[in-house]
Design an enzyme around this catalytic site. Structure first.
Site, PDB file in Angstrom:
ATOM      1  N   ARG B  31    -128.929  71.423   0.228  1.00 39.01           N
ATOM      2  CA  ARG B  31    -130.168  71.881  -0.399  1.00 39.01           C
ATOM      3  C   ARG B  31    -130.729  70.794  -1.321  1.00 39.01           C
ATOM      4  NH1 ARG B  31    -127.873  76.977  -2.108  1.00 39.01           N
ATOM      5  NH2 ARG B  31    -127.568  77.578   0.057  1.00 39.01           N
ATOM      6  N   GLU B  44    -112.994  72.348  10.065  1.00 40.94           N
ATOM      7  CA  GLU B  44    -112.408  73.694   9.964  1.00 40.94           C
ATOM      8  C   GLU B  44    -111.427  73.870  11.117  1.00 40.94           C
ATOM      9  OE1 GLU B  44    -112.168  76.491   8.085  1.00 40.94           O
ATOM     10  OE2 GLU B  44    -111.036  77.318   9.782  1.00 40.94           O
ATOM     11  N   SER B  50    -117.423  80.587   6.761  1.00 43.46           N
ATOM     12  CA  SER B  50    -118.101  81.413   5.747  1.00 43.46           C
ATOM     13  C   SER B  50    -117.955  82.908   5.998  1.00 43.46           C
ATOM     14  CB  SER B  50    -119.606  81.069   5.723  1.00 43.46           C
ATOM     15  OG  SER B  50    -119.767  79.699   5.514  1.00 43.46           O
ATOM     16  N   CYS B  54    -111.984  89.100   2.264  1.00 46.95           N
ATOM     17  CA  CYS B  54    -111.805  90.336   1.473  1.00 46.95           C
ATOM     18  C   CYS B  54    -112.276  91.555   2.242  1.00 46.95           C
ATOM     19  CB  CYS B  54    -112.597  90.280   0.176  1.00 46.95           C
ATOM     20  SG  CYS B  54    -112.783  88.647  -0.516  1.00 46.95           S
TER      21      CYS B  54
END
Lengths: 466, 466
Positions: B31, B44, B50, B54
């Site tokens: 950004r 990864e 992403s 949880c």
């Protein structure tokens, strides 16, 4: 000062007003000092003590079935704790010089003087009742006291009509709208302001407006009531504004309240610009060593704007009572002020605010940035995650949090507490972005909505012109 | 430092780990700096980016129907934002001296070096998997990754047996117990500690214990698993402790996690006593100008105890990523630390904590008072008001808030945020008694439960011996 007006050399504490502030003060003082040291006389002009006026809309709305559930402590309970409670007894004069109050038995009309060593004024607030033609018609109700609530309930159950008009769209107005919906009425809310909930900025009030319409409530804004039409039976028939007429079988006034300080004013005690008593931080009336005041009849310091406000709210009244009782009882406690937190709901819409609105901030001489964000009460993917809107104000340059407004569904309202504590602590929005708030998918998105707003506000402040 | 390993003179940022911290860092950096200034390569080793680990218990428990709902941003979305994302690619070495990482294609085994100007380590945590006989039996599952969740779901839907054993009674353990109950299993939780939820003091854990039993969960405390029995088909059959054997068609390991820092350790980067990377306040690895680390692989400063802790929690990982991205992208942001807030639920029981438990406070050299109070989530008389228990620790003499633990039903858990903000601000419990929290009968008793606890704690501190 220690003339000991009580019997057997005990000091006498006189309390005017038997609701939250007055009876909390009396109870706390009693906890600290026994009857041998402190005699306590409390005057209450009504029938009840220590009740939750805030609960009346839920009793009227049939969510609370029994009036007595709203009573935290009955007259008998207070008396059993050694408080000489005199119901249906109205104090008509405070003689500050003479250290005594004159009280009148409401039923017999008999009057007598009672001397005090220490005095607590907790006379509460009175609802604003505009001087309109027809205001005294049958079926026009305020909802300030338990007696008011009972009168309204009698009307609701006694009338066959199903059209209700609520005048005013603040907390009481929207809560009463919900109550009347629950009772099966068609509800019209007539509101003087641009949008309902003038305790919010209009852009946030607009969200409440839309949601209320979605609940089938007719919302009339920018409308001043000019007259109440009465039938030949003396019952209200319609509510008129300059532009229109709204048929009504029952009218509920929810326009707001003013401090009930006629007694205090007549006694020459100091009142503020909102008509409330002015106290020091220990809740002692300014300039008066042995008089305390608390609850809806006082003004409180707004810690964010630095100015006095009048806020009628049970939670403040209870705190005031506790603090007064501690000080009267020989302890020490203070009330530092408020940040202006309030939460309410209308059906499943939760509405909350704390700190300053845009116009409050401007009036206080503050320059600020505002941001508004949309988020959800739980992780987006978690069942029953519901949308919420958070508006945040932060001071230019310092980045200090100035206020938060929240409108949403389940789980939205009490999030305002995060901002209330941050305001109290004087945090900046940048500091808030690092707050370690409870996170798990059933409770919050990974960035709590308040943090999302804080991040956006921090970005805006840091990009702001110098 | 500005050797510009990227193409066309751009700097190259290498990110190790494609979940919350790593990809937040990459996205935030992107950004702030376009591809012409900053090339971003992210490695990864799994299939996903992403995602909300949880959220896995709620997917397994069938409250979230589709795995993809847990994915906040897909690999395609990251790539479309100009991030060179390399899935199924495991970094096997960090060459700090040479400013490069070695990565291996998991499928082909091919290895190659990639140079970096700036490096972000976000390798996460790995679940503790005790070295027990039978631990590799079929039907024994961890729940760390989406792949783990899918494997477990396959077992749950593939087995006819309905007996589940959860090993561990922390957050993951109790959340998985709920998930398995939702899936129709009989659930036994085997727990090494005295009570479930060792993140609470045992007296509060006891409340969780009783509530779990009320939900039909068999809770076995003080029990260390010694062995997993396997059938001839290689499937788990039972979980054995020193004293007993618990039949099991499926076993879920929820024992906790450790920082995944083998790479960092081999590279000579500084690790703390919990095995996590040590960073400065800007999330830069201590002593390394061009390496940042965040998320579950780092230790964080506990602002209450003044010591480092390891806390694997998505909300921290997201904040770290944001902060790293800002710093890598030429901005400025810091992570001051945590106060140890956590919230969870098992069925309708809400469990929350912030700050220090009794043993944490003792370990930190603090002397303190504790109070425990019972209150309700809403005004006592309001429908669906539910009981909650609040425990509070306050420092002797100063009265500073040290910690809060809450166990209750709906509306209990997120109240911990009040205490989390107060802890961050260093408030005393006496100061907390004056907090202006949201009050209305549907939201809170007139004294919020947290204030009731604060009042009691303030009283105890002020009465305390000098």
């Amino acid at each position: 000062m220690s003339m000991s007006r009580g019997s057997n050399g005990a000091e006498r504490l006189v309390v005017i007003g038997g609701d939250a502030a007055g009876m909390s003060a009396a109870s706390q003082a009693r906890r600290l000092k026994g009857p041998g040291e402190l005699e306590i006389v409390a005057f209450e002009r009504g029938h009840f003590t220590s009740y939750s006026a805030c609960g009346i809309p839920y009793w009227v709305g049939d969510e609370v079935s029994d009036r007595d559930e709203l009573i935290a402590r009955t007259p008998q309970e207070h008396r059993s704790r050694g408080i000489d409670l005199r119901l249906r007894t109205e104090v008509t004069e405070i003689d500050v010089e003479g250290g005594r109050v004159r009280a009148r038995d409401v039923d017999s009309g008999a009057e007598s003087w009672t001397a005090y060593d220490k005095l607590v004024i907790a006379t509460g607030a009175r609802p604003i009742r505009p001087d309109l033609p027809g205001i005294d018609a049958l079926g026009v109700h305020g909802v300030q006291t338990l007696d008011d609530g009972q009168d309204l309930l009698d009307t609701l159950t006694g009338t066959r009509g199903r059209r209700a008009v609520v005048v005013g769209a603040g907390y009481i107005g929207v809560e009463m709208a919900e109550a009347l919906i629950n009772r099966g009425f068609q509800v019209t809310v007539v509101n003087r302001g641009r949008e309902p909930m003038s305790t919010l900025d209009p852009d946030m009030g607009r969200l409440v407006h839309r949601a209320m319409e979605g609940m089938g409530i007719t919302m009339v804004n920018d409308a001043e009531v000019t007259k109440l039409h009465m039938g030949e039976d003396g019952r209200v028939r319609a509510v008129a504004t300059a532009d229109a007429e709204y048929p009504a079988d029952v009218v509920v006034l929810g326009i707001g309240v003013r401090p009930e300080t006629a007694l205090a004013k007549a006694a020459g005690l100091p009142l503020g610009e909102h008509g409330g008593l002015l106290t020091d931080l220990a809740m002692r009336v300014r300039g008066h060593e042995n008089i305390w005041a608390g609850g809806d009849c006082v003004e409180v310091l707004d810690l964010v704007s630095g100015r006095e406000r009048h806020i009628a709210l049970g939670t403040h009244a209870n705190k005031h009572g506790q603090i007064i009782g501690a000080n009267v009882g020989g302890g020490y406690a203070t009330f530092p002020g408020v940040v202006g937190t309030a939460v309410s709901k209308v059906c499943d819409l939760e509405i909350a605010r704390t700190g300053l609105r845009e116009k409050d901030a401007r009036r206080a001489g503050l320059q600020f940035e505002t941001v508004t964000i949309e988020s959800t009460s739980r992780a987006r993917y978690y069942p029953s995650a519901s949308p919420m809107t958070v508006k945040m104000l932060a001071e230019r340059r310092t980045g200090r949090l100035l206020g938060v407004q929240i409108v949403g569904r389940e789980g939205a309202g009490k999030r305002v507490d995060i901002a209330a504590v941050a305001l109290t602590a004087g945090m900046t929005v940048e500091q808030m972005t690092a707050l370690d708030l409870g996170y798990a998918p059933p409770f919050s998105p990974v960035w709590d909505p308040v943090l999302v707003a804080a991040r956006k506000a921090a970005g805006k402040v840091s990009r702001g012109a110098p």
